[in-house]
Every structure is written in C-alpha cells, then in structure tokens.
Design an enzyme around this catalytic site. Structure first.
Site, PDB file in Angstrom:
ATOM      1  CD  GLU B  72      40.525  28.466  37.610  1.00 41.16           C
ATOM      2  OE1 GLU B  72      40.491  27.929  38.821  1.00 41.16           O
ATOM      3  OE2 GLU B  72      40.669  29.792  37.545  1.00 41.16           O
ATOM      4  CG  PHE B 134      46.383  41.931  41.484  1.00 42.49           C
ATOM      5  CD1 PHE B 134      46.047  41.269  42.637  1.00 42.49           C
ATOM      6  CD2 PHE B 134      45.420  41.804  40.580  1.00 42.49           C
ATOM      7  CE1 PHE B 134      45.054  40.791  42.954  1.00 42.49           C
ATOM      8  CE2 PHE B 134      44.343  41.139  40.759  1.00 42.49           C
ATOM      9  CZ  PHE B 134      44.055  40.632  42.334  1.00 42.49           C
ATOM     10  CD  GLN B 135      44.386  37.586  39.787  1.00 43.29           C
ATOM     11  OE1 GLN B 135      43.923  38.044  38.496  1.00 43.29           O
ATOM     12  NE2 GLN B 135      43.308  37.195  40.536  1.00 43.29           N
ATOM     13  CE  LYS B 184      43.785  43.004  30.905  1.00 41.46           C
ATOM     14  NZ  LYS B 184      43.217  43.321  32.096  1.00 41.46           N
TER      15      LYS B 184
END
Ligand SMILES: Cc1ncc(C[n+]2csc(CCOP(=O)(O)OP(=O)(O)O)c2C)c(N)n1
Lengths: 161, 582
Positions: B72, B134-135, B184
C-alpha cells in the site's frame, strides 16, 4: 500569558470535537476548558474554549481552526465585553448542625441547594470562574466530597459581533 | 505501456453520458462512477476483505486503469507522484486495518507537501465499527492530523456528495490529502445514484484573489528596496504560476532562490536564479538572504530547513512579505510585514500588471559575483565515479527535460543541486516529511501521468530497498521508468551527520547485505545495468536511455562523499560549511 475565550461555530459532525481538541494538543496550545453544545442553528454546534497564550498564539489558534473544514466561524469573545458563565455542582459534607452556616453561604452567592442527603448537600452555583472559585474555597472547610464544573460558556454583550 | 492498450472501449462522451443517467446501483459502483466523473484515469490500490465489493465492481472494468502495487505504501506514493507531476488529484484504494495503516506514511508525506490526493479506505461494516472487529482500525482517527479533511461514510446516499467534496477540497486552496473511509456494508448497499453538480461547503472558501492594497504595499516595498530577494516554494508549482513568476522576476529584477519543492517552478538557467537556500543551499542564495533588506516569500513557508536557526535568519531584513494561499502560514514562523493571502498565480498576475524594477542593479552584481566565486563544486580530479557526476550527466543528457523523482538523502540533495530544471512539475521529491521509500514508487505514478515523458527516479541504495518490490509493477505494465541508484553502500546522509556532528562515530549505517541490484532487477524481469567508472556510467546511461522499458542502473560510487555547502542543525545560515571549496 493572557487568557482568551474563543467561540467556535462548527458543523455538528461526528469527530469534530476530536479534530478541534486534537489540533490544540498537537500544536501545543493550552485548553483550560472546552464546552460544546447546540447553537441557534440546526446542524451547527458552538464550542467555547478558554485558552492562554500571547497575541500571536491566539492568532495562530484562530487561523489553524479555520483550516478545519468543519469550522465555520471563530470569534475571540474576550476581545469585547462578554458574559462568561460556568456551572458547578458541589457535594459538601453537611451534618444537620452545619447546614444553617452552609445555607448562609449559598444564599450570599445566590447559589442553590439542589439535593439534600442525610449528611450532605449538593450546591449548584452559576457564575464566572472567580465566583465559583470563591464558592469552592468557602465550602472547602466543611469537606467537599465531589466537585464537578462545566467550564465556561460565553457570548459577547449586546450587539457587538 | 499496457495502459494504452487498455483504452476504454466506448468514447469518453458516450461514457460520461451514461454515467450521468440516474441509476439504482451499489456504493461500490457509485464510487467508480464518481471517480470517472471526476476525470480519474488511473488508480493505485490493493484489495482486501473490506473493499471486496469495490474490487468486485472493478472486475472486467476498463474505464480507468487500476494498478495493483505490491505494498500500500507503493500505491500511495505512486498516487502522490502522479498528482505532483500532473497537477491532477491522485487516487489510491486500500482495505481496512493493515491496508489502511500502511498508507499512513504516504498520507503524511502528501500532507506535508500539500499534494492533492483522495485516499479511499475500506472499513468493517458499520455495525462492527467500534467493536475491535477483525481488521478494524480507526483510520479517520489515526490520520486526522495528517489529512486536510476526512470522511467516514455512514450512509450510502451521502457517497456521491462526499466523493465530489473530497476532490474539491483536495485540489483547492492549500491542497492536501482527503481520506474517505467506506464501511463494507455501505459499499454493498444500493441506492439511486444521481451525479452531484457543484459543491458548496459552508466554512470552506479559500481566498483566491488577493487584497489589492496589500499587493500595492508589496510593490511599493519593492520600489524602495535595495537588496530584495525572492524565496519561491512549492506553492508556485502547485498554483501553476511559473510563467507569472518568471515575468515577475523579469519585471522587478529581483534575485530569486527556490526551495527544494520550488526548484522546478523556476528555470535553473535564469540569470537571477541563485540556487536553493538553507541547509544545503548555495553560498549565493544563503548570503543573499542574510544580506537582504526585503524578503518576498512566494508559496514558501519558512521551513526550518530553509531558515535554519530563526534568531539568526535574515538579520538585515527590513521587511518581509509573504504570499500564501494558506493564511495560517503567514506569521507562523517569522514576523511578516506585508501579508498577501491568495492564490500565487492570481497574486502574481495582478502584481505583474503594475510591477516596476527595484533599485537592485548593484545588488544583482554582488549576488552574481558570489554565485561565480562560490559555485557548487566537487572534487572531480580522477577517474572515480562521483555521485555529483552522475547527476550532471543525467541533467545534460536529458537537457533538463525529464521528470525527476528522488528518494531522501544525499542523492536527493545532489539532484537538487546539480540537476538543471527547466519545466514546472519536473521534480517530485518528499520535502516536508523526507520520506525514504518515496522516490521509486512516485516515479511510477509520474510515468503513468506523463506517458510521453522520460521519468528518471534517483535513489540511494538505502531508500530504494524500502519499496523495491514495485519493480513488479514496472515489469508487468512495461512502465519505462529509469531507476537510478546512487550506490554508496551506506546510509549516506546519516553517515555525513555522524562524520561532521558526531565525530566520525559511524553507528549502523553500513548497508552490507544489500542485494545485487542488477540481479534484483532481473529477478523482476527488468533490465539491470551497473557502472563503477565514469566511462561505464556514460555507457550504461546511454543504454538505459535507449532501452524502451524500465531499467535499473546501479551507479557504484565511493562512500564518504559529502553534500556541501552544509549548515549544521542549530546553526544560522551564515555558518555554512563549504567542504572542498573551503
Ligand atoms: C523512512 C525514513 N527512515 C529514516 C530516515 C532517515 N534518513 C534520512 S537520509 C537517510 C539515509 C539515506 O541513505 P540512502 O538511501 O542510501 O541515500 P544516500 O543518503 O546514501 O544518498 C536516512 C536513514 C528517513 N528520511 N526516512
């Protein structure tokens, strides 16, 4: 070092308080108190920040605040005659025998007793910082169990803008 | 390049027409459409769980080019190089959590140098935000101090407006990176998309036109000055104000020095140009500042690498004028007598209508004498390959027409000193943050933004190893960047400080264990060349220039060469160490 009271009109967005207080922290400006609440306009909040610093620092604070997209207006209230008020709640030890004395103080300060417990009172006082400091000092000998102050909110007097 | 073979199948007009039709689509599709409507033609990114809907929408999509970098950090520096070299907004995409945090150095780099970027990150679904899912990382919180503005999109209906605003904010006023964090579920939700036209952001109205009275004050000060100097910075380049600056200098006859970021904004060949000021500035530039009675900062912010110790900066100055689009820069570091807030181009255009020459001819003679007596020089007596020689060779053979990107260290300063710049936006370098690892990936972005230009990336053997994995991108997309490595086997700039300031106590600067850079290039399918003498250097460089694709050239130079002049941190710019010239 001068004390300044500035009023910051901001978009009422999540994270705005973090942006403003983060800016102060990161650039080493002092925050004595900060209060936030709704403003006269829907969707906008007003923050009142009490800070210390010289004229240059104050100018930088204002310029840096203006760089934040969510900041709409910055006013140095202390540049003009202003009204600044804070509120304090003071829970003080008050055995029945001591109460008349305490009530005397409360009355002189035009404060109010807003709760009475078996051996304590909650005193509510509104005023400028000095007045609240004085009230706290007078109540201290009785034993202050809890103290909570809001920090100042303020506006300029009359029609000065 | 592959890029050209991936031309959109439909005409631009047809595409735009289609995009403007209202449609019931997902947040991801809204994102892609909005990017196209903003004129984006290439995006650098890296997928992951939180951006899978976005990447799914990009499946088989060819209306803009998406480059999959290998880190990234590579993606954001590439977007940055694209933006600096084109003046357009650079765009990159990363997933949530580790993907987003890998962007942090690149965001800070762009922020410090006022580079317009729109950084898109994915986040966990809105109902997971705040649960340490998560993440999950609070990327808007993490990047608050290093973005111009940021958005966490909570409602898909806000997305078109937010993207549009983000582009506007990034590329207006004082430019900078804007982050859009898209959970998301928002990227999956469908809504009716109607393109937004026009932006109005209350509280955000950068001043473009200057206060005319202030400009008049500036012009009056110029007429009265006897020893005026201009310090021009990156703001000139970002405002596309080079031509106006040249006209201003010609009209007022004021000697000019350009900061690192300002270098390409003014032609090195101009008779009134004194070189770069500051820590590794020229004798002529630094003495001119120290003797000046009027300093005019144009799009430059009195950075400490320029001013050095502030209490010894410009001791003879009577007036300081400061032209800047960001009012907060004025008076931040030095006291300003004539503040001019406005877009540099607009300010100079207006000033040029009335500008008259200063009484500067005697002064010009003096600064030019200084420039002639103390030019930049290095010991070039034997056949040894010197880093400065390599830069001069590149400068001469390209005629100053290449876009040069640099990494950070000695080679960066030599590139600044010895490359003769001709055109604006032809230097891409990390000035404010000084980010190692920037030089090579930023060249990839610069090349994509300028497919017809020669892009040369000048790196140290240290910094090039921070993002060398992006050679893969050059190889598979045939991006013809010429990657120059000035290989002195050490962390040169650190070694220089340890030699001069820490009394030769060399601590952890030896880069033994570096790969064979020729083989490294070849491992990625990129041509690798090596040179250890001047003769070999000329030959290798010629071959590199004649090779159509990407090339890595390892110029092996002796360690121990230092950058001069040098002003030690904590000294004033009068205290220049002149090195060999002393
Ligand atoms: C990410 C990062 N880490 C550390 C530094 C500190 N630093 C500045 S210059 C330098 C040495 C660079 O060495 P090299 O890449 O070999 O280039 P040279 O100075 O030898 O030209 C270092 C470590 C930095 N600028 N950036």
């Amino acid at each position: 070092m001068m004390r300044h009271t500035i009023s910051v009109l901001v978009n009422n967005q999540p994270g705005v308080l973090q942006r403003v207080s983060g800016l102060f922290g990161r650039r080493g400006y002092n925050i004595e108190s900060i209060t936030v609440g709704e403003s006269e306009e829907l969707g906008l909040s007003r923050m009142v920040i009490v800070t210390t610093g010289d004229e240059n620092t104050l100018e930088q604070i204002s310029k840096q605040l203006y760089k934040l997209i969510d900041v709409i207006k910055v006013v140095d209230l202390s540049a003009n005659p202003m009204v600044a008020r804070e509120l304090a709640l003071i829970k003080v030890n008050a055995e029945p025998a001591a109460r008349p004395e305490i009530l005397g103080i409360v009355e002189t300060f035009r404060a109010a007793v807003v709760d009475i417990g078996p051996n304590s009172l909650i005193v509510q006082v509104v005023g400028d910082s000095d007045k609240i400091d004085a009230m706290v000092e007078l109540l201290r000998p009785y034993g202050i169990r809890e103290l909570s102050r809001t920090g100042a909110t303020a506006m300029t007097r009359g029609s000065v803008r | 390049m592959n890029v050209e073979t991936q031309q959109p199948k439909r005409s631009k007009e047809e595409l735009m027409e289609k995009l403007r039709q209202p449609d019931h689509i997902t947040g991801s599709e809204i994102l892609l459409r909005s990017l196209l409507l903003e004129g984006v033609d290439c995006v650098f990114g890296y997928p992951g769980g939180a951006v899978l809907y976005i990447y799914d929408a990009m499946h088989g999509f060819s209306d803009f080019n998406h480059l999959l970098t290998r880190h990234e950090q590579g993606a954001i520096h590439a977007a940055d190089g694209y933006a600096r070299s084109t003046g357009k907004v650079g765009v990159c995409i990363a997933t949530s959590g580790p993907g987003a945090t890998n962007l942090v150095t690149g965001i800070a780099t762009a922020y410090m140098d006022s580079v317009p970027l729109v950084v898109i990150t994915g986040n966990v679904a809105t109902n997971f935000i705040g649960t340490d899912a998560f993440q999950e990382a609070d990327i808007t919180g993490i990047t608050m101090p290093i973005t111009k503005h940021s958005y966490l999109v909570r409602d898909v209906n806000d997305l078109p407006r937010i993207i549009h605003e983000a582009f506007h904010i990034a590329n207006s006023g004082r430019k900078g990176p804007v982050l859009i964090d898209i959970p998301k579920d928002v990227s999956a939700q469908k809504t009716i998309f109607e393109p937004v036209t026009g932006v109005s952001i209350r509280g955000y109205n950068p001043t473009v036109q200057p206060n005319k009275l202030q400009v008049d004050k500036l012009l009056k000060a110029i007429e009265e000055a006897e020893r005026p100097v201009i310090i021009a910075g990156g703001g000139v380049v970002y405002a596309d104000a080079s031509e106006e600056l040249i006209e201003f200098v010609n009209k007022t006859r004021i000697p000019i020095t350009t900061t690192l970021l300002g270098l390409s904004g003014f032609p090195s060949a101009h008779e009134l140009w004194l070189g770069m000021p500051g820590m590794h500035g020229t004798y002529a530039a630094n003495t001119a500042i120290q003797n000046a009675d009027l300093i005019i900062s144009i799009g430059s912010r009195f950075d400490d690498r320029v001013t050095m110790r502030l209490d010894g900066f410009a001791p003879n100055v009577k007036k300081i004028a400061h032209i800047d689009v960001d009012p907060a820069e004025i008076g931040k570091n030095v006291k300003t007598d004539i503040p001019v807030v406005g877009d540099v181009k607009a300010v100079l255009e207006f000033a040029n209508t009335k500008a008259k020459p200063a009484k500067s001819e005697a002064w010009i003679a003096q600064v030019q004498k200084n420039a002639a007596e103390f030019p930049l020089r290095y010991n070039d007596n034997n056949d040894e390959l010197k880093p400065q020689f390599v830069i001069e060779m590149i400068s001469e053979t390209t005629g100053g027409e290449a876009i040069v990107t640099t990494d950070v260290g000695q080679h960066q300063m030599w590139a600044a000193q010895f490359y003769r710049f001709k055109n604006p936006r032809s230097l891409v370098t990390s000035g404010g943050l000084g980010t190692m690892g920037f030089g090579f990936p930023s060249a990839i972005g610069a090349q994509l933004g300028n497919p017809d230009k020669l892009v040369v990336s000048i790196n140290g053997d240290g910094g090039v190893q921070m993002c060398a994995q992006e050679l893969a991108i050059c190889a598979i997309n045939n991006i013809p960047v010429k990657v120059v490595i000035i290989n002195n086997q050490v962390l040169g700039m650190v070694r220089q400080w340890q030699e001069i300031i820490y009394e030769n106590r060399y601590s952890h600067i030896d880069l033994a264990g570096s790969p064979d850079f020729v083989k490294l290039a070849e491992a990625y399918g990129v041509k690798g060349l090596r040179a250890t003498t001047k003769e070999e250097a000329r030959k290798a460089w010629k071959e590199a220039m004649e090779t159509p694709g990407p090339v890595v050239i390892d110029f092996v130079v002796p360690k121990g060469e230092n950058v001069f002049p040098m002003v030690k941190a904590g000294d004033t710019i009068s205290d220049m160490l002149m090195g060999d010239a002393e």
